[in-house]
Design an enzyme around this catalytic site. Sequence first.
Site, mmCIF file in Angstrom:
data_model
loop_
_atom_site.group_PDB
_atom_site.id
_atom_site.type_symbol
_atom_site.label_atom_id
_atom_site.label_comp_id
_atom_site.label_asym_id
_atom_site.label_seq_id
_atom_site.Cartn_x
_atom_site.Cartn_y
_atom_site.Cartn_z
ATOM 1 N N SER A 97 7.640 3.433 12.636
ATOM 2 C CA SER A 97 8.654 4.199 12.900
ATOM 3 C C SER A 97 9.247 4.235 13.947
ATOM 4 O O SER A 97 8.845 3.683 14.967
ATOM 5 C CB SER A 97 7.941 5.719 12.527
ATOM 6 O OG SER A 97 8.834 6.508 12.857
ATOM 7 N N THR A 135 0.886 -1.173 -0.011
ATOM 8 C CA THR A 135 -0.150 -0.008 0.085
ATOM 9 C C THR A 135 0.968 1.294 -0.095
ATOM 10 O O THR A 135 2.023 1.406 0.548
ATOM 11 C CB THR A 135 -1.018 0.065 1.202
ATOM 12 O OG1 THR A 135 -0.127 0.321 2.402
ATOM 13 C CG2 THR A 135 -1.788 -1.227 1.254
ATOM 14 N N GLY A 136 0.491 2.252 -0.521
ATOM 15 C CA GLY A 136 1.210 3.480 -0.589
ATOM 16 C C GLY A 136 2.442 3.431 -1.242
ATOM 17 O O GLY A 136 3.307 3.734 -0.844
ATOM 18 N N SER A 137 2.595 2.795 -2.270
ATOM 19 C CA SER A 137 3.686 2.338 -2.977
ATOM 20 C C SER A 137 4.064 2.890 -4.598
ATOM 21 O O SER A 137 4.899 2.473 -5.168
ATOM 22 C CB SER A 137 3.752 0.901 -3.268
ATOM 23 O OG SER A 137 2.418 0.602 -4.058
ATOM 24 N N GLY A 173 8.773 6.947 -2.611
ATOM 25 C CA GLY A 173 9.329 6.595 -1.259
ATOM 26 C C GLY A 173 9.569 5.270 -0.819
ATOM 27 O O GLY A 173 9.870 4.308 -1.553
ATOM 28 N N ILE A 174 9.458 4.958 0.286
ATOM 29 C CA ILE A 174 9.884 3.567 0.897
ATOM 30 C C ILE A 174 8.865 2.461 0.274
ATOM 31 O O ILE A 174 9.458 1.429 -0.207
ATOM 32 C CB ILE A 174 9.510 3.444 2.340
ATOM 33 C CG1 ILE A 174 10.529 4.533 2.965
ATOM 34 C CG2 ILE A 174 9.802 1.934 3.087
ATOM 35 C CD1 ILE A 174 10.478 4.390 4.735
ATOM 36 N N GLY A 175 7.665 2.867 0.009
ATOM 37 C CA GLY A 175 6.670 1.717 -0.616
ATOM 38 C C GLY A 175 6.925 1.541 -2.060
ATOM 39 O O GLY A 175 7.100 0.316 -2.638
ATOM 40 N N TYR A 179 1.387 11.700 15.437
ATOM 41 C CA TYR A 179 2.001 10.766 14.207
ATOM 42 C C TYR A 179 2.591 9.515 15.171
ATOM 43 O O TYR A 179 2.375 8.398 14.775
ATOM 44 C CB TYR A 179 2.976 11.421 13.725
ATOM 45 C CG TYR A 179 3.817 10.708 12.582
ATOM 46 C CD1 TYR A 179 3.602 10.057 11.537
ATOM 47 C CD2 TYR A 179 5.351 10.254 13.136
ATOM 48 C CE1 TYR A 179 4.286 8.897 10.717
ATOM 49 C CE2 TYR A 179 5.969 9.401 12.461
ATOM 50 C CZ TYR A 179 5.678 8.734 11.171
ATOM 51 O OH TYR A 179 6.391 7.931 10.486
#
Length: 262
Positions: free
Chosen positions: A139, A13-15, A18-20, A152
Amino acid sequence: MKIDFTGRQVLVTGSTNGIGFAVAKGFLEAGANVILNGRSATSIDNAMQRLGALAGKARGFAGDLSDEGACAQLLAQYPDVDVLINNLGIFNPQDFFDTPDSEWQRFFDVNVMSGVRLSRAYAPGMVTRGWGRIVFISSESALNIPSDMIHYGFSKTAQLAVSRGLAKRLAGTGVTVNAVLPGPTLSEGVAEMLRPEVERTGESLEKVAADFVNTHRSTSIIQRAARVEEVANMVIYVSSEQASATTGAALRVDGGVVDSLV
């Protein structure tokens, strides 16, 4: 060690950046079929172009997975996955006294509930097949709650509670559940946050990021921001067959920011 995901279906998800994106690319390089997720068809198309030849084994789903309806649409289109990477997340510094209820709810919906819903939906199929991997991208802020974005940190700590509890719930099934905890990482979002300082000083992005880490995360041992690929490497490993004895863990890729022996 040769990590091979040939024949495995992976959802990140969210890919689209960035990291994804680095995680999705790593899975593709290891032979997996990967479902990319972004908020828009344009973001999916751009990610596919960046993947080049690897895009042949990638598919996409455009939708905001903090929304229950979008999750239902995703599940209708892709009802089964072998590996679920709950990477979708947002961050934004904001003082506690200036953070309204709506922002707390938004962070909870995006960072926590998207992973809860998808894990609840996909885990039963993994159990039936006797193999599966679920990874939450948390995180170091889950352990070191930042004073400038408590909302967050709260959401990232919640991910640790969910991942540990779900690992225990799935004990003995062949399905592992873990959390990966990046520290400061030079993703597109961080680069954008640092861009004014890069323009002001004329320094490289890497130098400005290192200065930021040494000022705001002074316990860092590597004394720089991690690369997205360095985080992706841990995600790929913990999702592999070789990591079958690792579950219920909070695995730090924080450069030593968390000053703890364990």
